[in-house]
Structure formats: structure tokens, C-alpha cells
Design an enzyme around this catalytic site. Sequence first.
Site, PDB file in Angstrom:
ATOM      1  N   ASP A   1       0.792  -1.231   0.000  1.00  0.00           N
ATOM      2  CA  ASP A   1       0.000   0.000   0.000  1.00  0.00           C
ATOM      3  C   ASP A   1       0.824   1.281   0.000  1.00  0.00           C
ATOM      4  O   ASP A   1       1.316   1.716  -1.020  1.00  0.00           O
ATOM      5  CB  ASP A   1      -0.989  -0.030   1.171  1.00  0.00           C
ATOM      6  CG  ASP A   1      -2.018  -1.138   1.028  1.00  0.00           C
ATOM      7  OD1 ASP A   1      -1.761  -2.069   0.249  1.00  0.00           O
ATOM      8  OD2 ASP A   1      -3.067  -1.097   1.670  1.00  0.00           O
TER       9      ASP A   1
ATOM     10  N   GLU B   1      -4.518  -7.046  13.124  1.00  0.00           N
ATOM     11  CA  GLU B   1      -3.988  -6.851  11.769  1.00  0.00           C
ATOM     12  C   GLU B   1      -2.507  -6.489  11.802  1.00  0.00           C
ATOM     13  O   GLU B   1      -1.698  -7.037  11.057  1.00  0.00           O
ATOM     14  CB  GLU B   1      -4.778  -5.756  11.052  1.00  0.00           C
ATOM     15  CG  GLU B   1      -4.328  -5.484   9.639  1.00  0.00           C
ATOM     16  CD  GLU B   1      -5.130  -4.373   8.967  1.00  0.00           C
ATOM     17  OE1 GLU B   1      -4.925  -4.148   7.764  1.00  0.00           O
ATOM     18  OE2 GLU B   1      -5.951  -3.714   9.647  1.00  0.00           O
TER      19      GLU B   1
END
Length: 848
Positions: free
Chosen positions: A582, A815
Amino acid sequence: MGYYNDQFQARRRSLVVGQNSKVHLLCLVFLLSFLSFTDHSHSSTLLNLLYSNNETHMMTTGFSPSGGIKPLFGDESQSSPRVITPFPSPKLTDLPMFQDDHKESLYWGTYRPQVYFGVRARTPKSLVAGLMWLVTKDGKPVMRHFCENSEDLKSFGWREHNGRDFGRQELLEQDMILETSFVKSKEGSHGYGGDWSIRINVKNMLNDEENRTVHLFFYLADEGGNGVNLGKDVLGLKESSVLASGSRQDVGNWQMHLKSENHLETHYCGFKTPDIVNLSDLVQQNLAVQEGKSGRLQLSDTSEDSSNIYVFQISTTTQSTIDVAFVSGIREETSNMEKRIMSLTGSLLSSLLADKHIAFNAKFKDCFNLSEKLDPETLVVGKAAIGNMLGGIGYFYGQSKIHVPRSDLAKSEDDFLLYWPAELYTAVPSRPVFPRGFLWDEGFHQLLIWRWDVHITLEIVGNWLDLMNIDGWIPREQILGDEALSKIPKQYVVQYPSNGNPPTLLLVIRDLIDGIRAEKFNEVERDEILSFLDRAFVRLDAWFKWFNTSQIGKEKGSYYWHGRDNITTKQLNPQSLSSGLDDYPRASHPNEDERHVDLRCWMYLAADCMNSIQEFMGKKDILVTEDYSSIAKLLSDFTLLNQMHYDDDHGAYLDFGNHTEDVRLIWKEVTGVDDHLSRELVRETFGRPELRLVPHIGYVSFFPFMFRIIPADSPILDKQLDLISNRSIVWSDYGLLSLAKTSSLYMKYNTEDEAPYWRGAIWMNMNYMILSSLHHYSKVDGPYSSKARTIYEELRSNLIRNVVRNYDQTGYIWEHYDQTKGTGEGARVFTGWSALILLIMSEEYPLF
């Protein structure tokens, strides 16, 4: 550079059948269609020949260089655009190993990861069951249904799940515990997929003795719109325990029964609607109307004509046990029915669940061999990791949206085509935030799952490869069906056929081959893996070729991730979503001169894996394939790698591109609609970018280390170990940081609202890969093996300790983890690749 590269195109043109190649190609298609039903060994070879000889195959996005859609056989009016044309090869999921008993054993399951508890079949228009319940928030009743990433619920997740016929989940509310168990049975059933049962235990969490009223809402819906019959005694459940019944082609005549030894008050409401996504809203509206009329919080006991959804309100107390049994293929007399229902409820269900619990623990010990190594708290986390991974497997059906620009004018929301209708059986990264399929995540998921059930892994990998289009491209994110669409921001729905994702499925395939060599499989499993690889090879070959043409760089042996925005005025550093990392900093000004070291290493893995498959499967005699041995040799050339990506000053591997460090986000007044002035953060460049190595150390810098391209006796390996263990760079007491503390973009926002993601936080998948290589270098002969071992042991201990501490405090595996405190961040129940902590506990790592 566009989508072509001269060196590859010259080779393709030399293989074209001739001026009548399209006629020959059609002949091959018909011949292949015949052979695919008779002799797969010939059809696989022919597919390779057909695929490689089709010059138009090189149109990786379905477009010609001028931008027009290029049809498969020349006439656009008679053919779908290439980008939405399936790959012309027998589907992997049609293999015999995935039919009959295997298919039936997996037909029903908890395949709705996006809801707190749901059951469905692996068929597009299934019977669907689910659970909702009411809680009070800010003085108002709120319905729990779809998983949310909030602190309202203390924690939830599967404590145990075997991926096939059993699971046990705990949901911790502020004042109660809901325990939901699921179990399947074939005994006595004549219906496809057998019978199943759900147990709901409601427990008081508070220290007082008071039993509170709890309103549960169990529902059953027919996605195909078929009418569901309401049981005749639903309000009393005295003479009959039938909640609902019906008949379907897949399961025959069926009934749903409710049983409990506790006092229950039941009400119902029936709806005729295809919309399950907004079911909780419909239920709350019904409750609100009834409360206005009677002052009681209860459903209306009414139904629409031919209702295909029934919601049953079950009001009970915080010390109750409720069993819901589904029986299918009903043919027997009443006495036999009672026997079947009894076996799925009450004391017999208790015994069945106890047996499944014992079997889960025994298999966990057998698969991961942890019981004698780790403390009980750590074992609980390990079981939650595999339980949530298997319990998070979902079944989805729908059509992806594929970006297709219809003109050179401004972009439009309608610039997409629909992929063919497809199903996907897959694990998901996170039930509340990412309850859908992610291509690069899935490779990490399956490193864990195959060690538990290799057949599940093979079918999931097969599902993904079956989503390949004729150009060898696979959409990286799968949002199939209304429920999946309801959990994703609109801007991420459309997939771009120029963009890839790390080919991590090859990590799994390499791991399976190594498992065969190490005799980890029985003879049946070994043969099935080989059969799978034989059919998968042509798709893997196409996948590699897609990467090796669409993502190739200007320099020989270089690659770069497509999809970065080179005209952005908002992003501090244009994102590289296709890389999976990302907002990890790349060159400040994207262009075709970029070289991404992580993609080069992924391509090395892919070429080396394909070469291994060729050698292992004896496929060297296939007429037309890439020379995988030569490509792997080129991409593992240590001297060439260092020339392209190594920086002596930093002692690190770096990306290359058009870059300046002098880029900032600054506040500016901008004129909007109606000449309205507003302040926005806008990207400004204050220095001239130049082609150079991009000076950001982080996970990308360690890819040559992760893929073990660095020789064990190289001084560069020593420098890599120094970087990894340097507390001023990426080392912390909780794991390795994604971006060095010395980076100019460390923990920097990428836009006004886009918080840092891969700019410092600790991610488990990359820590696992680095840890794996530390383990490797500690075992091979070399001057730095002892140093690698010391770092390995400390990093492994830090990772395990931190994940266990967070789980103990929050009830979740997260996460990612904070770079300074180690606290869990991002998505809760992120037992996608964060579940790799279990393989770290058991010291199971892939070989390269």
C-alpha cells in the site's frame, strides 16, 4: 513501455502457427474440448501450445496499444472482450478429487464470515441461516448482525473449528457470553450435505445472580426466493418443535427444529425479499412498530405471502441453552424423524460436541506438536489462530467489476465490465473489516491451512486459479455478492487488469512439493497433489507470463508494480496497492524507469517454483514454455541484483526510480463549486526528482534476504543481519517495523485522512518471512550462522510474547501491532496472515 516488450514479442511471433493461425487456433480449441473429456495428459500439453502460440494472448488487459478492446478472434461483435474471457483450460475445481464425498462433506458450513454467526451451503442460491441479537447502546436497542470492528463487543471469534463439520465460537458482550457451536451429521440423512445443528449457550458474565432477558433472532432465508413454510406451533412449540420447512432440489424435503430445556418465548416475522444485507433493519422496523402498538419488544407474528425469509425471536434469560437442528432429505416416518432430531439436540448433541472438541485438540497436537513446548496461554492463542482461520473460510458467488475505460475523457463510475459469474471458496483476512478474498493474503493463509487439511488448501487454490482470464490475469481482490459488497468502500470495488498482486500461491505450491519430498503426505494425498499440479501447470504458466510481460521494467531483470498514480496532487507518496504494501514509500514520481526490488524477488520465486514443478512433474518435454531455469538463474544473479538495487552507504537493498525527498503536504486554499474557498492538504514538490535509489529502508529492503538470494558467506548478509537487529532502524521488542525510524516518511500521513499503514507498524507476514530466513541462515554453513541464530531466537520470542499478551488483554489477534508499544491495531479478528504466529510457534517455515 506500454504492455509490450520487444524481447518477449520477438519470441512470441516466432511461435505463431502461420498466417492461418486463427484457423489453427480454432481447430485446437475444438480438439482440446474433445480431449479434455477423454485424456487430460494430452489436453494439458495442447493447452500450453494453444496458449503460447496465440499472439493475441499478449494483450494483457484486453486492449490494443491504441486503447481499443481487442476481441479473441478478431470480430468484436462475436466475442467478449479478452479481459472478461475465462482462461481456456479445464477448471481445477472440476477435478475428481473435489467431487462426490469431498463436495458433500463441505456442502454446509459457517461460510458467512461477515456475520457474527451464519450458515450456508456452497451453492449460489442457498438456504441461509444466521443469528442476530439485541443490545442497548446509548439507551436505544441496537441489533448485532454483521461483524463490526468496534469496542462495543468485548471480543468474538472461533475458539475451535476444524474447517469441515465442527466449530465453537465465543462472543463476549458487556454483560453476557454467547457461545455458538456448529456441528454436522450424515447419520440418517438422505439429503445432500446431511443434517446440521446449532447450539446457542447464553451465559451471565456479571458477578450477580440475576438472570437478564435476552432477545435472540434466528433467521432462515432462501436466497433463490423459494417460499418457506412456517411451523404450525411456532408461538408455543408444544406439540411440534418445527420452526420452518420446505423443499429444495439440492437437499430435498427439509425441516428446521427448535429445542430447549429452558423457558422460551417465541415470536416471528416473515418477509418476501431477496435482500439479506438489510435484514436487521427490517427486523428493527418491525419491532419498533410493535413496540409503539403494545409497548412490548416483540415481532409481529405476521408474514408476507410466499415469504422466503423467516425471523424467529427467541426471548430467554442469561442462563439458557438453545438447540436448532436442520434435517434434510426427509423420507422417514415420524419415529425416525424424532430419532434424528434427538441426535442433534439435548444430551446427544452435548456428547457429539464433546467428541468434536476432543478430536480438535488431538488434531491440533498432531499437526503442530506444541503441547510440550509452550505454556497454556500460548496454546490458547495457537488454537484461536487455526480456529479463526478455518472458521473464517467463506463461500461467495457473483461478478467482479473490471475497469475498462470507454473513452479518453474523464473517468466515469460506469467504466467497467462485469467478469463472468463465478464462485470463490476462500479464507478471509478479517471478518469485520476484510470479509472477502484477497489474492496475496491467500498464499499466506494456505501455508497454515494445508498443514491442517491439504484438501481444503487444494480446492481454495484451485478456486483462485479458476478466476484467471485468458491473458493469465487474476483480479487481486474479490468482492462477490451483495454481502461482500456491503462491507467495502465503493472506490475499492473495481479491479484494474493492469495491476497484479504478489504471487504468494506459489509459496504454497512450493511448500506442498517440499512436503511430498519430505514424505509428509500419505499416498492418496500425494497422488492428488500431483494430479492437481498437472492440471494447474498451464494456468500457473499463464500467470507467470502475465507478470513477466505486464510488469517488466526497462532494464533486463527488472520489474515494477503497475497502478501507481503519477498525477496525484493529494498523496504524499503515490500508493502501490498492487504490491500489497500500500503506502510503503516508493519513488516520489512514478514512471516506467522504476525498479521494485520486492517484485523482482517475487518473480525469482515464481520462476524458481515453476522450474521446480517442471522438474518434479517431468514437464520438461512440453513444447512451448518459458525457460524457467534461465529466468530463475538471471533473477538470482547476485552481482546483477547488487548492481540494480544495493546501496553501499545504507548497506541495504532499495527500489530505484525518479525520486526526490523534497516532497511535502502543505495547506492550500482551493476554489470549489460555486467559487467556495476551502483549505486542503496538497502535495508539493520542492526539489527536482532524479533517477536514483530510493533511500527508504524497510520490509522491501529485506526481500533478497527473505528469498535467500544472498550467499551465506557474503559480507552483505552480515550487513543485513546488522540492519535487522539495529534498534535505531527496524528492530523493536515486539517485532520488526515495516519502515525504518530513520526514514523521512516514517509514520507520516499519506493524505489528510490517510493514516500511516506500512510506515512503521509491525506486520506478521513479513516478520514470518524474515524469521524464516533467519532460521535458514542459522542452519547453513557460513560465518554468520551463529549471529543469525541469536537474532532468530530473540525475534521469535518477541513476536510470540507480544501476540499472546495482546490476545490475553483484548481477546483478539490483530492486523498489525504498534511500533512503539506493541499494542494491537487495525482490524480485529485479523486471523489472516497474523495467524502465521502459529507456524512461528511450531517453527514451520517454507523452503526456497
